[in-house]
Design an enzyme around this catalytic site. Structure first.
Site, PDB file in Angstrom:
ATOM      1  N   SER A 136       1.200   3.490  -3.423  1.00 16.38           N
ATOM      2  CA  SER A 136       0.660   4.476  -4.370  1.00 16.38           C
ATOM      3  C   SER A 136      -0.728   4.956  -3.963  1.00 16.38           C
ATOM      4  O   SER A 136      -1.510   4.221  -3.346  1.00 16.38           O
ATOM      5  CB  SER A 136       0.561   3.871  -5.771  1.00 16.38           C
ATOM      6  OG  SER A 136       1.794   3.314  -6.150  1.00 16.38           O
ATOM      7  N   GLU A 140      12.074  -5.003  -4.133  1.00 14.33           N
ATOM      8  CA  GLU A 140      11.010  -5.100  -5.135  1.00 14.33           C
ATOM      9  C   GLU A 140      11.578  -5.048  -6.552  1.00 14.33           C
ATOM     10  O   GLU A 140      11.001  -5.607  -7.476  1.00 14.33           O
ATOM     11  CB  GLU A 140       9.999  -3.956  -4.917  1.00 14.33           C
ATOM     12  CG  GLU A 140       8.803  -4.035  -5.833  1.00 14.33           C
ATOM     13  CD  GLU A 140       7.718  -3.018  -5.522  1.00 14.33           C
ATOM     14  OE1 GLU A 140       7.743  -2.429  -4.428  1.00 14.33           O
ATOM     15  OE2 GLU A 140       6.855  -2.806  -6.383  1.00 14.33           O
ATOM     16  N   GLY A 163       0.830  -1.210   0.000  1.00 18.65           N
ATOM     17  CA  GLY A 163       0.000   0.000   0.000  1.00 18.65           C
ATOM     18  C   GLY A 163       0.855   1.246   0.000  1.00 18.65           C
ATOM     19  O   GLY A 163       1.003   1.897   1.040  1.00 18.65           O
TER      20      GLY A 163
HETATM   21  C1  LIG Z   1       0.613  -3.500 -12.874  1.00 17.47           C
HETATM   22  C2  LIG Z   1       0.845  -2.525 -11.767  1.00 17.47           C
HETATM   23  C3  LIG Z   1       0.831  -2.978 -10.468  1.00 17.47           C
HETATM   24  C4  LIG Z   1       1.038  -2.066  -9.414  1.00 17.47           C
HETATM   25  N1  LIG Z   1       0.980  -2.533  -8.129  1.00 17.47           N
HETATM   26  C5  LIG Z   1       1.136  -1.675  -7.114  1.00 17.47           C
HETATM   27  C6  LIG Z   1       1.007  -2.121  -5.775  1.00 17.47           C
HETATM   28  O1  LIG Z   1       0.767  -3.294  -5.508  1.00 17.47           O
HETATM   29  N2  LIG Z   1       1.134  -1.206  -4.780  1.00 17.47           N
HETATM   30  C7  LIG Z   1       1.415   0.114  -5.015  1.00 17.47           C
HETATM   31  O2  LIG Z   1       1.556   0.871  -4.058  1.00 17.47           O
HETATM   32  N3  LIG Z   1       1.527   0.573  -6.287  1.00 17.47           N
HETATM   33  C8  LIG Z   1       1.384  -0.291  -7.329  1.00 17.47           C
HETATM   34  N4  LIG Z   1       1.482   0.160  -8.623  1.00 17.47           N
HETATM   35  C9  LIG Z   1       1.650   1.598  -8.853  1.00 17.47           C
HETATM   36  C10 LIG Z   1       3.017   1.987  -9.391  1.00 17.47           C
HETATM   37  O3  LIG Z   1       3.976   1.974  -8.367  1.00 17.47           O
HETATM   38  C11 LIG Z   1       2.835   3.375 -10.011  1.00 17.47           C
HETATM   39  O4  LIG Z   1       2.063   3.205 -11.183  1.00 17.47           O
HETATM   40  C12 LIG Z   1       4.142   4.027 -10.364  1.00 17.47           C
HETATM   41  O5  LIG Z   1       4.853   4.381  -9.210  1.00 17.47           O
HETATM   42  C13 LIG Z   1       3.917   5.298 -11.214  1.00 17.47           C
HETATM   43  O6  LIG Z   1       3.010   6.144 -10.583  1.00 17.47           O
HETATM   44  P1  LIG Z   1       1.729   6.722 -11.383  1.00 17.47           P
HETATM   45  O7  LIG Z   1       0.988   5.573 -11.957  1.00 17.47           O
HETATM   46  O8  LIG Z   1       1.002   7.620 -10.447  1.00 17.47           O
HETATM   47  O9  LIG Z   1       2.319   7.529 -12.589  1.00 17.47           O
HETATM   48  P2  LIG Z   1       2.959   8.992 -12.539  1.00 17.47           P
HETATM   49  O10 LIG Z   1       3.850   9.112 -11.360  1.00 17.47           O
HETATM   50  O11 LIG Z   1       1.860   9.976 -12.697  1.00 17.47           O
HETATM   51  O12 LIG Z   1       3.855   8.966 -13.846  1.00 17.47           O
HETATM   52  C14 LIG Z   1       3.294   9.045 -15.157  1.00 17.47           C
HETATM   53  C15 LIG Z   1       4.449   9.210 -16.132  1.00 17.47           C
HETATM   54  O13 LIG Z   1       5.144  10.422 -15.850  1.00 17.47           O
HETATM   55  C16 LIG Z   1       6.532  10.169 -15.655  1.00 17.47           C
HETATM   56  N5  LIG Z   1       7.070  11.011 -14.580  1.00 17.47           N
HETATM   57  C17 LIG Z   1       6.541  11.184 -13.347  1.00 17.47           C
HETATM   58  N6  LIG Z   1       7.331  12.023 -12.634  1.00 17.47           N
HETATM   59  C18 LIG Z   1       8.377  12.348 -13.432  1.00 17.47           C
HETATM   60  C19 LIG Z   1       9.542  13.148 -13.251  1.00 17.47           C
HETATM   61  N7  LIG Z   1       9.784  13.784 -12.107  1.00 17.47           N
HETATM   62  N8  LIG Z   1      10.416  13.250 -14.284  1.00 17.47           N
HETATM   63  C20 LIG Z   1      10.186  12.603 -15.459  1.00 17.47           C
HETATM   64  N9  LIG Z   1       9.105  11.836 -15.682  1.00 17.47           N
HETATM   65  C21 LIG Z   1       8.220  11.691 -14.677  1.00 17.47           C
HETATM   66  C22 LIG Z   1       6.616   8.714 -15.218  1.00 17.47           C
HETATM   67  O14 LIG Z   1       7.879   8.141 -15.512  1.00 17.47           O
HETATM   68  C23 LIG Z   1       5.494   8.077 -16.047  1.00 17.47           C
HETATM   69  O15 LIG Z   1       5.942   7.764 -17.336  1.00 17.47           O
HETATM   70  C24 LIG Z   1       1.283  -0.696  -9.689  1.00 17.47           C
HETATM   71  C25 LIG Z   1       1.305  -0.260 -11.012  1.00 17.47           C
HETATM   72  C26 LIG Z   1       1.073  -1.138 -12.043  1.00 17.47           C
HETATM   73  C27 LIG Z   1       1.089  -0.625 -13.446  1.00 17.47           C
END
Ligand SMILES: Cc1cc2nc3c(=O)[nH]c(=O)nc-3n(C[C@H](O)[C@H](O)[C@H](O)COP(=O)(O)OP(=O)(O)OC[C@H]3O[C@@H](n4cnc5c(N)ncnc54)[C@H](O)[C@@H]3O)c2cc1C
Length: 380
Positions: free
Chosen positions: A131, A248, A129
């Site tokens: 994101s 991880e 937990g």
């Molecule tokens: C299949 C799957 C399983 C998951 N399982 C879990 C889970 O069990 N528990 C959990 O806590 N989370 C989980 N996640 C969440 C995952 O950790 C997040 O999707 C990830 O950290 C990216 O966050 P976001 O989706 O909010 O994207 P964002 O952070 O909004 O990013 C979107 C895009 O913008 C880019 N970006 C963001 N900030 C910057 C920056 N400063 N500079 C350049 N580029 C940037 C990113 O690289 C990405 O391409 C899962 C995700 C997926 C897809």
């Protein structure tokens, strides 16, 4: 090459274990279609997890009485065989890889006793937990709160993308115990062991591009968590989470997710016309296998570091970044070999193509990983 980054040779105990795991998996092999195998570590099967636990293969590196104190190399071999076979390890993977080690490292004796035996037997599953709707890459922006109450804490907020929460009994959740987020950022975050059958927890499934619901939104409405479920040190959540993320990102699941397609393609070469066989084997499958071998060497370096109790973070990040890129290329490459792939392989290819965008998001987005690599090289 930096000192300590040598690729280690596998010890005889690991080679012996490989044979045992192959024999164990052979009993299941006929049951799993290529489509099943393409789910890889997203696959869930409680009975399978229990059977793995019975062999002593969950938490195998943990010291007795929790595990059998086996080496990181043995665990790596186990992982490789499970992933190459596309085994449904989803229900025990997270706890084996990171939740259990974290509890061992910072948990109380009571917490270890409460959770580790159930993890090792394949009965208790954990989810992560971290994101939230407005905190992904920028995890320090998280706003879910834990406020003091008599004998414990009250949790409020929403976690997002929580893999397999619908099957898990426990979440290790990161909550803000001092706020607000915009001022405190990494400070004032605390981890809790949250039993998901607690009153006020709501797990809502989210469908992915394949129409499958493996991740979830988890809503906390005034959920009471007793003091003894606080994990580690209050306010030290950020440091704890960072060490968890290294685990991880360090495993071979970061480059072997699509590997069952490669083995299935190799097994179906007789379907190809003659000239294509040569191109397919030499150019396409050969390149995929060669790249996998390089990533495996990186993974062995990580296992060596874990075995020596060294920090594997930056190597883990490179492995995950390069691995995700290879995994994303694999399904289109395998598809290009066949005019019409056999039906089961085709379903598996389609499934992997639709899942592939997530490979470079889960466990840390590509741009974020590259930023960490740049920092480790001193250029950022
Ligand atoms: C299949 C799957 C399983 C998951 N399982 C879990 C889970 O069990 N528990 C959990 O806590 N989370 C989980 N996640 C969440 C995952 O950790 C997040 O999707 C990830 O950290 C990216 O966050 P976001 O989706 O909010 O994207 P964002 O952070 O909004 O990013 C979107 C895009 O913008 C880019 N970006 C963001 N900030 C910057 C920056 N400063 N500079 C350049 N580029 C940037 C990113 O690289 C990405 O391409 C899962 C995700 C997926 C897809």
């Amino acid at each position: 090459m930096r000192a300590g980054n040598e690729v280690a040779a596998l010890p005889p105990s690991a080679l012996k274990l490989r044979q045992e795991v192959r024999e164990f998996l052979a009993d299941y092999a006929t049951e799993w279609t290529t489509f099943d195998r393409a789910h890889s570590w997203a696959g869930v099967d409680r009975e399978f997890s229990r059977a793995v636990g019975k062999r002593g293969w969950i938490g195998m590196t943990w010291p007795p009485p929790w595990g059998s104190g086996r080496s990181a190399f043995e665990r790596l071999v186990l992982q490789e065989e499970m992933l190459a076979a596309g085994a449904p390890v989803g229900l025990h993977w997270v706890a084996d890889r990171q939740s259990g080690p974290l509890i061992l490292k910072v948990g109380t004796p009571e917490q270890r006793q409460r959770y580790l035996p159930g993890i090792a037997s394949g009965d208790i599953s954990f989810c992560i937990g971290m994101s939230e709707p407005n905190a992904g890459s920028d995890l320090a922006a998280l706003e879910s709160r834990a406020d003091r109450d008599t004998g414990g804490w009250r949790l409020n907020g929403t976690k997002l993308w929580t893999t397999n929460a619908q099957y898990c009994q426990v979440m290790i959740g990161l909550f803000r115990t001092q706020g607000p987020a915009r001022e405190m950022r990494q400070r004032g975050l605390t981890q809790f062991l949250i039993e998901l059958d607690s009153q006020g927890v709501e797990v809502r499934s989210i469908a992915d591009l394949n129409g499958e619901s493996h991740f979830n939104e988890v809503v906390f409405n005034d959920v009471f968590v007793p003091d003894e479920r606080l994990l580690g040190v209050e306010g030290e959540g950020w440091t704890q989470v960072t060490s968890e993320l290294a685990l991880e990102r360090s495993g071979s699941e970061r480059f072997l997710s699509a590997f069952p397609l490669v083995t299935a393609a190799a097994a179906n070469l007789s379907e190809l016309s003659e000239p294509k066989v040569e191109n397919a084997v030499l150019a396409t499958l050969g390149a995929l296998i060669a790249e996998t071998a390089v990533l495996r060497s990186l993974s062995l370096m990580v296992a060596g570091k874990l075995e020596r109790d060294e920090d594997p973070s930056y190597l883990a990040v490179i492995t995950k970044d390069l691995g995700a890129e290879l995994e994303q290329r694999t399904a289109p490459a395998v598809r290009s070999l066949f005019d019409v792939p056999p039906a089961d392989l085709r379903r598996a290819i389609d499934h992997t193509i639709r899942a592939a965008p997530t490979f470079s998001l889960r466990g840390g987005a590509r741009e974020i990983l590259r930023g960490i690599t740049a920092r480790s090289l001193g250029v950022r």
